[in-house]
Design a protein around this motif. Structure first.
Motif, PDB file in Angstrom:
ATOM      1  N   LYS A  63       0.828  -1.223   0.000  1.00  0.00           N
ATOM      2  CA  LYS A  63       0.000   0.000   0.000  1.00  0.00           C
ATOM      3  C   LYS A  63       0.851   1.257   0.000  1.00  0.00           C
ATOM      4  N   GLY A  64       2.174   1.102  -0.013  1.00  0.00           N
ATOM      5  CA  GLY A  64       3.062   2.260  -0.021  1.00  0.00           C
ATOM      6  C   GLY A  64       3.390   2.801   1.355  1.00  0.00           C
ATOM      7  N   ILE A  65       3.027   2.083   2.424  1.00  0.00           N
ATOM      8  CA  ILE A  65       3.315   2.550   3.785  1.00  0.00           C
ATOM      9  C   ILE A  65       4.747   2.184   4.151  1.00  0.00           C
ATOM     10  N   THR A  66       5.511   3.140   4.620  1.00  0.00           N
ATOM     11  CA  THR A  66       6.896   2.886   5.041  1.00  0.00           C
ATOM     12  C   THR A  66       7.177   3.422   6.449  1.00  0.00           C
ATOM     13  N   ARG A  67       6.163   4.008   7.104  1.00  0.00           N
ATOM     14  CA  ARG A  67       6.341   4.539   8.456  1.00  0.00           C
ATOM     15  C   ARG A  67       5.264   3.918   9.350  1.00  0.00           C
ATOM     16  N   PHE A  68       5.702   3.340  10.478  1.00  0.00           N
ATOM     17  CA  PHE A  68       4.803   2.541  11.302  1.00  0.00           C
ATOM     18  C   PHE A  68       4.879   2.982  12.766  1.00  0.00           C
ATOM     19  N   LYS A  69       3.727   2.951  13.421  1.00  0.00           N
ATOM     20  CA  LYS A  69       3.696   3.209  14.855  1.00  0.00           C
ATOM     21  C   LYS A  69       4.109   1.933  15.588  1.00  0.00           C
ATOM     22  N   VAL A  70       5.026   2.066  16.542  1.00  0.00           N
ATOM     23  CA  VAL A  70       5.526   0.909  17.295  1.00  0.00           C
ATOM     24  C   VAL A  70       4.539   0.565  18.405  1.00  0.00           C
ATOM     25  N   GLU A  71       3.990  -0.673  18.347  1.00  0.00           N
ATOM     26  CA  GLU A  71       3.006  -1.105  19.347  1.00  0.00           C
ATOM     27  C   GLU A  71       3.653  -1.663  20.614  1.00  0.00           C
ATOM     28  N   GLY A  72       4.849  -2.218  20.504  1.00  0.00           N
ATOM     29  CA  GLY A  72       5.484  -2.848  21.659  1.00  0.00           C
ATOM     30  C   GLY A  72       6.744  -3.580  21.234  1.00  0.00           C
ATOM     31  N   VAL A  73       7.292  -4.372  22.143  1.00  0.00           N
ATOM     32  CA  VAL A  73       8.546  -5.096  21.912  1.00  0.00           C
ATOM     33  C   VAL A  73       8.338  -6.572  22.209  1.00  0.00           C
ATOM     34  N   LEU A  74       8.807  -7.436  21.305  1.00  0.00           N
ATOM     35  CA  LEU A  74       8.716  -8.893  21.469  1.00  0.00           C
ATOM     36  C   LEU A  74      10.106  -9.464  21.725  1.00  0.00           C
ATOM     37  N   SER A  75      10.229 -10.290  22.749  1.00  0.00           N
ATOM     38  CA  SER A  75      11.511 -10.931  23.052  1.00  0.00           C
ATOM     39  C   SER A  75      11.358 -12.446  22.966  1.00  0.00           C
ATOM     40  N   ALA A  76      12.494 -13.138  22.842  1.00  0.00           N
ATOM     41  CA  ALA A  76      12.482 -14.601  22.858  1.00  0.00           C
ATOM     42  C   ALA A  76      11.903 -15.084  24.181  1.00  0.00           C
ATOM     43  N   GLY A  77      11.030 -16.076  24.121  1.00  0.00           N
ATOM     44  CA  GLY A  77      10.419 -16.611  25.320  1.00  0.00           C
ATOM     45  C   GLY A  77       9.024 -16.094  25.591  1.00  0.00           C
ATOM     46  N   MET A  78       8.616 -15.047  24.882  1.00  0.00           N
ATOM     47  CA  MET A  78       7.250 -14.543  25.058  1.00  0.00           C
ATOM     48  C   MET A  78       6.270 -15.386  24.257  1.00  0.00           C
ATOM     49  N   PRO A  79       5.040 -15.593  24.757  1.00  0.00           N
ATOM     50  CA  PRO A  79       4.004 -16.256  23.948  1.00  0.00           C
ATOM     51  C   PRO A  79       3.711 -15.430  22.692  1.00  0.00           C
ATOM     52  N   GLN A  80       3.091 -16.083  21.723  1.00  0.00           N
ATOM     53  CA  GLN A  80       2.796 -15.381  20.477  1.00  0.00           C
ATOM     54  C   GLN A  80       1.848 -14.203  20.720  1.00  0.00           C
ATOM     55  N   GLN A  81       2.169 -13.068  20.120  1.00  0.00           N
ATOM     56  CA  GLN A  81       1.359 -11.860  20.198  1.00  0.00           C
ATOM     57  C   GLN A  81       0.654 -11.637  18.860  1.00  0.00           C
ATOM     58  N   LYS A  82      -0.054 -10.505  18.740  1.00  0.00           N
ATOM     59  CA  LYS A  82      -0.785 -10.214  17.520  1.00  0.00           C
ATOM     60  C   LYS A  82      -0.573  -8.757  17.134  1.00  0.00           C
ATOM     61  N   LEU A  83      -0.296  -8.540  15.840  1.00  0.00           N
ATOM     62  CA  LEU A  83      -0.185  -7.176  15.313  1.00  0.00           C
ATOM     63  C   LEU A  83      -1.591  -6.677  15.020  1.00  0.00           C
ATOM     64  N   SER A  84      -1.964  -5.545  15.595  1.00  0.00           N
ATOM     65  CA  SER A  84      -3.359  -5.090  15.526  1.00  0.00           C
ATOM     66  C   SER A  84      -3.758  -4.585  14.154  1.00  0.00           C
ATOM     67  N   THR A  85      -2.821  -3.982  13.411  1.00  0.00           N
ATOM     68  CA  THR A  85      -3.136  -3.404  12.102  1.00  0.00           C
ATOM     69  C   THR A  85      -1.876  -3.335  11.271  1.00  0.00           C
ATOM     70  N   ASP A  86      -2.033  -3.352   9.936  1.00  0.00           N
ATOM     71  CA  ASP A  86      -0.838  -3.293   9.098  1.00  0.00           C
ATOM     72  C   ASP A  86      -0.241  -1.880   9.035  1.00  0.00           C
ATOM     73  N   HIS A  87      -0.871  -0.915   9.724  1.00  0.00           N
ATOM     74  CA  HIS A  87      -0.292   0.428   9.805  1.00  0.00           C
ATOM     75  C   HIS A  87       0.726   0.522  10.954  1.00  0.00           C
ATOM     76  N   ASN A  88       0.756  -0.526  11.807  1.00  0.00           N
ATOM     77  CA  ASN A  88       1.655  -0.529  12.958  1.00  0.00           C
ATOM     78  C   ASN A  88       2.730  -1.603  12.800  1.00  0.00           C
ATOM     79  N   CYS A  89       3.663  -1.591  13.737  1.00  0.00           N
ATOM     80  CA  CYS A  89       4.707  -2.620  13.780  1.00  0.00           C
ATOM     81  C   CYS A  89       4.999  -2.975  15.229  1.00  0.00           C
ATOM     82  N   LEU A  90       5.755  -4.021  15.405  1.00  0.00           N
ATOM     83  CA  LEU A  90       6.275  -4.402  16.719  1.00  0.00           C
ATOM     84  C   LEU A  90       7.787  -4.542  16.603  1.00  0.00           C
ATOM     85  N   GLU A  91       8.506  -4.073  17.600  1.00  0.00           N
ATOM     86  CA  GLU A  91       9.925  -4.393  17.641  1.00  0.00           C
ATOM     87  C   GLU A  91      10.057  -5.871  18.026  1.00  0.00           C
ATOM     88  N   ILE A  92      11.020  -6.558  17.433  1.00  0.00           N
ATOM     89  CA  ILE A  92      11.161  -8.000  17.654  1.00  0.00           C
ATOM     90  C   ILE A  92      12.631  -8.361  17.776  1.00  0.00           C
TER      91      ILE A  92
END
Length: 396
Positions: A63-92
């Motif tokens: 869709k041409g989106i290259t800038r994302f709002k950071v929802e949170g941070v994912l680390s090894a050992g955390m249960p699977q999370q969910k990205l709420s929208t394709d306009h956002n991202c998660l640090e991983i």
């Protein structure tokens, strides 16, 4: 007297099966697996990140989106999370579970993060930087086959499938027997006509490298005592490994004692140097084997590595893999004997190059300590030129 080739073949014809036993994981190092090890789940067990960065839905890039709002941070050992929208991202972080609704990871080096927003500086490829579930191995796949030697790397695989206890091949119970009135304990000061024990200790050290702790037994040169002590040893041990007493001297009582105890002689004397008087026998009904080596140190050491170790590996269901080496000098074969020549080895331009060690015969302990192993020089009449390839037996 038989040839080396015949002697070696006879030894490998008389291997034994000592059964299986269960040991704890960390005590299994160096042992031989007696079971196939299967994956208890997919490897990796989930879609995991292979980079530190941000995780997005690639549909945003389309869709041409290259800038994302950071929802949170994912680390090894955390249960699977969910990205709420394709306009956002998660640090991983590396090793973290890929979140739902996301399918692409962009490493930090290709992003700029400021004030809770992440901008992509390089267009990613869909699905990049993800180690997909089951791409290494799938649940039920054989990861390690029966007969595998357990190394440090294998320990890691066993741990990953939860093998707290491991089924391995049982090792033989071995008694190392020395004979001779001239031998004294190592802490003693020998008289001019005596020497300290060394062969039995060298054999014990060599056996510990293959995870066997032998019992050491010394017997004086008395025929009745030798027979009595060997008879008791046969009740407790699978293998008797003797050093000395098998030549043609008047005090070499071992062959007769073994015969009187019902041990079948497979062969005695081999056309080889060192170790010509080597005696090998079996007690088939009770599943006992006797390796009776000559008493000289180099003879004992060479025969142990050339004969016993291949016998042990075959008994445990593994193969002996001896490399070939190139001899960096001419050597003259013996017209009627196979020679086991002590050498040192070095890698040069991708080839293993051997150089001979000039010793003083089969009683030379110092030259033995300098050697990396033995090359086998077949009997023959012609001089072998520099650069010839030989079978090599590592020793140490």
């Amino acid at each position: 007297m038989i040839t080396f080739e015949n002697a070696f073949e006879h030894v490998l014809e008389h291997t034994l099966d000592f059964g299986d036993e269960t040991v704890t994981l960390l005590k299994s190092t160096g042992r031989i697996l007696s079971e196939d090890i299967k994956a208890d789940r997919d490897f990796p067990p989930f879609n995991r990140s292979t980079k530190d960065g941000i995780v997005i839905a690639f549909s945003a890039i389309e869709k041409g989106i290259t800038r994302f709002k950071v929802e949170g941070v994912l680390s090894a050992g955390m249960p699977q999370q969910k990205l709420s929208t394709d306009h956002n991202c998660l640090e991983i972080m590396t090793g973290a579970v890929l979140p739902e609704q996301a399918d692409t990871i962009v490493m930090y080096e290709e992003t700029e993060i400021k004030d809770g927003w992440a901008s992509i500086t390089k267009t990613p490829k869909k699905g990049q930087n993800i180690h997909r579930q089951g791409t290494d191995e799938q649940k039920g796949a054989i990861l390690l086959k029966k007969g595998t030697e357990i190394t440090a790397a294998v320990i890691g695989v066993l741990a990953s499938v939860g093998k707290k206890d491991v089924l391995v091949k049982t090792l033989p119970k071995i008694c190392v027997v020395s004979t001779g009135n001239e031998l004294v304990e190592i802490q003693e000061t020998p008289l001019p006509h005596q020497i300290r024990k060394s062969n039995s200790l060298s054999l014990a050290s060599a056996l510990k490298k293959v995870k066997i702790t032998p019992t050491l037994l010394h017997i004086a040169d008395d025929k009745s005592i030798i027979e009595k002590e060997l008879e008791k040893a046969f009740l407790k041990y699978d293998v008797l490994m003797l050093s000395g007493g098998v030549s043609k001297g008047k005090f070499d009582f071992i062959p007769d004692a073994l015969h009187n105890l019902g041990i079948e002689k497979v062969f005695h004397r081999v056309a080889q140097r060192p170790g010509k008087p080597f005696w090998f026998g079996v007690q088939k009904e009770k599943q006992k084997v006797v390796f009776s080596f000559p008493g000289n140190p180099v003879s004992t050491f060479a025969n142990y590595h050339v004969y016993f170790l291949p016998w042990l590996k075959k008994s445990l269901g593994t193969e002996t893999k001896n490399p070939s080496v190139i001899l960096d000098e001419p050597i003259q074969p013996h017209p009627s004997l196979t020679l086991f020549v002590q050498v040192t080895c070095q890698w040069h331009e991708g080839k293993l190059i051997a150089k001979t060690i000039k010793g003083n015969g089969s009683g030379d302990l110092v030259s033995l300590a300098l050697a990396d192993g033995f090359i086998r020089v077949p009997q023959g009449d012609n001089e072998i030129l520099q650069g010839m390839v030989f079978d090599y037996t590592e020793a140490g």
